[in-house]
Design a protein around this motif. Structure first.
Motif, PDB file in Angstrom:
ATOM      1  N   ARG A 209     -45.319 -19.797 -17.513  1.00  0.00           N
ATOM      2  CA  ARG A 209     -45.841 -20.887 -18.348  1.00  0.00           C
ATOM      3  C   ARG A 209     -45.662 -22.229 -17.630  1.00  0.00           C
ATOM      4  NH1 ARG A 209     -49.040 -20.288 -21.207  1.00  0.00           N
ATOM      5  NH2 ARG A 209     -48.140 -19.128 -22.960  1.00  0.00           N
ATOM      6  N   SER A 210     -44.503 -22.443 -17.051  1.00  0.00           N
ATOM      7  CA  SER A 210     -44.235 -23.706 -16.365  1.00  0.00           C
ATOM      8  C   SER A 210     -45.148 -23.888 -15.159  1.00  0.00           C
ATOM      9  CB  SER A 210     -42.767 -23.749 -15.933  1.00  0.00           C
ATOM     10  OG  SER A 210     -42.495 -24.900 -15.179  1.00  0.00           O
ATOM     11  N   THR A 211     -45.409 -22.795 -14.437  1.00  0.00           N
ATOM     12  CA  THR A 211     -46.207 -22.868 -13.213  1.00  0.00           C
ATOM     13  C   THR A 211     -47.697 -22.941 -13.494  1.00  0.00           C
ATOM     14  OG1 THR A 211     -44.522 -21.637 -11.986  1.00  0.00           O
ATOM     15  CG2 THR A 211     -46.749 -21.656 -11.058  1.00  0.00           C
ATOM     16  N   CYS A 212     -48.161 -22.209 -14.493  1.00  0.00           N
ATOM     17  CA  CYS A 212     -49.606 -22.046 -14.704  1.00  0.00           C
ATOM     18  C   CYS A 212     -50.176 -22.926 -15.811  1.00  0.00           C
ATOM     19  CB  CYS A 212     -49.923 -20.579 -14.991  1.00  0.00           C
ATOM     20  SG  CYS A 212     -49.565 -19.493 -13.588  1.00  0.00           S
ATOM     21  N   GLY A 213     -49.339 -23.539 -16.626  1.00  0.00           N
ATOM     22  CA  GLY A 213     -49.833 -24.506 -17.593  1.00  0.00           C
ATOM     23  C   GLY A 213     -49.968 -23.990 -19.007  1.00  0.00           C
ATOM     24  N   GLN A 214     -50.137 -24.931 -19.926  1.00  0.00           N
ATOM     25  CA  GLN A 214     -50.159 -24.615 -21.346  1.00  0.00           C
ATOM     26  C   GLN A 214     -51.435 -23.917 -21.789  1.00  0.00           C
ATOM     27  OE1 GLN A 214     -47.575 -24.967 -23.556  1.00  0.00           O
ATOM     28  NE2 GLN A 214     -46.475 -25.384 -21.651  1.00  0.00           N
ATOM     29  N   ASP A 215     -52.507 -24.015 -21.022  1.00  0.00           N
ATOM     30  CA  ASP A 215     -53.762 -23.374 -21.427  1.00  0.00           C
ATOM     31  C   ASP A 215     -53.905 -21.971 -20.848  1.00  0.00           C
ATOM     32  OD1 ASP A 215     -53.992 -24.215 -18.796  1.00  0.00           O
ATOM     33  OD2 ASP A 215     -56.122 -24.741 -18.984  1.00  0.00           O
ATOM     34  N   PHE A 216     -52.892 -21.509 -20.148  1.00  0.00           N
ATOM     35  CA  PHE A 216     -52.940 -20.208 -19.477  1.00  0.00           C
ATOM     36  C   PHE A 216     -52.403 -19.137 -20.423  1.00  0.00           C
ATOM     37  CE2 PHE A 216     -51.490 -17.238 -16.014  1.00  0.00           C
ATOM     38  CZ  PHE A 216     -52.706 -17.116 -15.354  1.00  0.00           C
TER      39      PHE A 216
END
Length: 661
Positions: A209-216
């Motif tokens: 989640r931290s690396t790929c973002g909130q929309d992932f």
């Protein structure tokens, strides 16, 4: 909006994405990669299911570490070089209206050294249930290395255009090995209490989640294994999922069945009930507050899917083999045409069966699976010049040849010597629990009728009849027959079984067609190790006969091992009182029993029996082809009349012949 499937065809939101329906084409190993990257075959395979209307497609698992490599067709682990190749896959999926996800996996103790050349890594060094190897107990550094492997794999997915990833915690793979006290015996921060046992998965998902973002999108795949006490129960799995859900780590949960301890339920055949994953899904759905729940495992049809959703067991359904068999299942359901869906027969022969031998997967009844890039999908291009086509024989090869030719606009005559479609495949459908075959034959009859095929029953075709029709193309699908000599491959020097003339010796075709009446005590010689012999033994036992199977193989159902059907089959046969003698052949039939030869010791014994039923190799019914060749008439021979084989090759040759005209 579909009137028949209002829930199944309704849209649903998933972390900012709108799925056009609730049909998922779930993750499975297609095994098509070459040199570790997806190519044209992969792209076309997934594109066809997106064209066919699936709402979300979960691309086959990406190994996150060299220790996780399981097949020859696996993708490269830990290599950014895969990104541009996957962009072609995601583009094909998303341009055709589906959400694109990739599964990330690590099998832990259950690796494959032949492919990985790497020690299997696991929490506590437990034995592999994939092969005969043991595993390596991971150090703290190796745990963090593996966590980073998941995170970097997710980053590559993001850069390749995937909308999210599905973290694989199913089948007692590495993540579930950490969750399960039986396989996690650590005494550090990664074992013991639930908080510690879930630390591995929580670190993976929070860092993604931290690396790929909130929309992932982040999904989680789980499965249950109710037959083994050491496995996690459904309530324990619910607690684990709820923990991840409460922390906002998971957007959806896919609920399957089976695993490495209960391999037969991992991809259940027709021996198991349908909608097998719905019960676990219902348990998980009651435990989550935010995540959507996907039911998976033996949900074959749109009707299955609508039922699961209507019962409130899940928010979506994953129909995998159903969309391998018919890539356009979702579109046909949306058009309220379920009768046009080519229904999966739950055989596992060319999907799991080919994967188990480390080939790319296909489908027994849909030979375009895996060949979409060569054949233009599971669709047909009209012929430039329509012709008159005569197809002789309405078994699997003839049915598919007639359908494919008619779909392309040719005028087709289908001549069948009997009064029903299906050939010997029809007899297979009369074996216990194999009614899905009869459903498939009924599907062909509907399709051929819609296409205007001229079906002629009770039409025994001779060379003069072929000449009289004057077709532009002739396709022969006349099948095979038992030579009724009792020849056994294990005794190659014996052309004819001694004593066969004493009677009460029958072929399995005669038994299943009810043309023969075996006595109470039946000896069934099975040289094939497949459903021809095993299914007939099951049928005879159900009908009250005392059955003893005779096999040159070391176990019953040898050819069914690749489909995972052999274990539940043997259990069923045992419950019905079927006995077997292994690694034997029949030396002589006496009319009241047989002299058997032990193939290991050469010892001879006598086994009593009222009748002998033969499941031996058939011969090609090629007389018509020979006659036509002598007259200089061109004809294409397909299916068993070319060479007796299993059904997938008949369907394949039928499609190929129809496309070639």
């Amino acid at each position: 909006m579909s009137k028949l499937f209002p829930r199944l065809l309704s849209p649903v939101g998933l972390r900012g994405h709108i799925l056009r329906n609730r049909i998922v084409f779930g993750a499975h190993t297609a095994n098509m990669a070459k040199d570790g990257v997806p190519g044209d075959q992969h792209v076309a395979y997934y594109a066809e299911r997106a064209i066919g209307g699936a709402g979300m497609i979960v691309v086959e698992p990406m190994p996150v570490h060299p220790a996780a490599i399981l097949t020859r067709g696996n993708f490269r682990a830990g290599d950014d070089g895969v990104i541009p190749h996957f962009r072609k896959v995601t583009s094909a999926i998303k341009q055709n209206g589906a959400v694109a996800i990739q599964q990330l996996y690590h099998v832990g103790a259950h690796g494959d050294s032949d492919n990985s050349y790497h020690a299997h890594w696991s929490p506590s060094g437990m034995a592999s249930y994939h092969d005969s190897d043991g595993s390596h107990s991971m150090s703290e550094g190796e745990i963090w290395e593996t966590i980073d492997g998941f995170v970097q794999a997710a980053r590559r997915c993001r850069e390749a255009g995937f909308d999210g990833v599905e973290v694989w915690g199913a089948y007692l793979g590495l993540i579930e090995q950490f969750w399960t006290p039986w396989s996690n015996r650590r005494e550090d921060l990664w074992g013991g209490a639930l908080e510690n046992r879930t630390r591995f998965s929580r670190e993976i998902m929070s860092r993604i989640r931290s690396t790929c973002g909130q929309d992932f999108i982040i999904g989680l795949a789980i499965s249950d294994d109710a037959d083994h006490s050491v496995a996690l129960g459904r309530d324990e799995l619910a607690d684990i999922v709820a923990l991840h859900d409460d922390l906002g780590l998971v957007d959806y949960v896919t609920c399957g069945s089976g695993g490495y301890l209960d391999f037969e339920k991992l991809m259940p055949t027709f021996l198991y009930q349908e909608k097998l994953g719905a019960d676990l899904a219902a348990t998980i759905k009651r435990s989550v507050k935010h995540a959507l729940v996907i039911a998976e495992s033996h949900i074959r049809t749109p009707e299955n899917g609508e039922s699961v959703l209507g019962e409130g067991s899940a928010d979506l359904v994953s129909i995998v083999r159903g969309q391998i068999a018919d890539p356009h299942l979702a579109r046909k359901a949306g058009e309220d045409r379920p009768e046009d869906v080519r229904g999966c027969i739950s055989c596992n022969q060319m999907c799991w069966g080919r994967r188990s031998r480390d080939y790319w997967i296909s489908c027994l009844i849909n030979p375009s699976a895996g060949r979409e890039y060569q054949w233009g999908g599971d669709r047909f291009t009209p012929a430039a010049k329509p012709k008159m086509v005569l197809v002789v024989g309405a078994g699997p090869a003839g049915l598919e040849a007639a359908r494919a030719a008619a779909e392309r606009g040719h005028r087709v005559i289908l001549a069948e010597a009997s009064n029903r479609l299906g050939g010997n495949f029809l007899l297979a459908g009369m074996q216990p629990r194999r009614g899905q075959i009869l459903d498939l034959i009924a599907w062909y009859e509907r399709q051929l009728t819609k296409l205007g095929v001229d079906i002629r029953f009770n039409a025994y075709v001779e060379a003069s009849d072929v000449e009289a029709v004057g077709a532009d193309a002739v396709i022969l699908a006349t099948g095979s027959y038992s030579p009724e000599t009792g020849f056994q491959k294990a005794l190659p020097s014996v052309e004819t079984l001694p004593g066969i003339e004493k009677g009460n010796v029958f072929t399995i075709e005669a038994v299943m067609a009810r043309q023969a009446r075996p006595g109470r005590k039946v000896l069934l010689l099975d040289e094939g190790g497949g459903w021809r012999g095993c299914g007939t033994a099951w049928k005879l036992a159900e009908d009250g006969h005392s059955v003893t199977m005779l096999s040159p193989d070391p176990f019953i159902g040898k050819e069914l091992q690749r489909t995972t059907a052999d274990v539940p089959l043997r259990r069923t046969l045992k419950r019905l009182g079927v006995k077997w003698l292994l690694e034997v052949s029949v030396l002589e039939w006496h009319g009241n029993g047989a002299t058997l030869l032990d193939l290991n010791t050469g010892e001879r014994t006598f086994e009593e029996g009222d009748s002998l039923v033969l499941a031996t190799t058939n011969a090609a019914a090629g007389a018509l082809g020979e006659e036509l060749r002598s007259l200089g008439i061109d004809a294409v021979e397909i299916g068993d009349c070319a060479a007796p084989r299993q059904a997938p090759y008949a369907f394949y040759e039928g499609r190929r012949a129809g496309l070639a005209i």
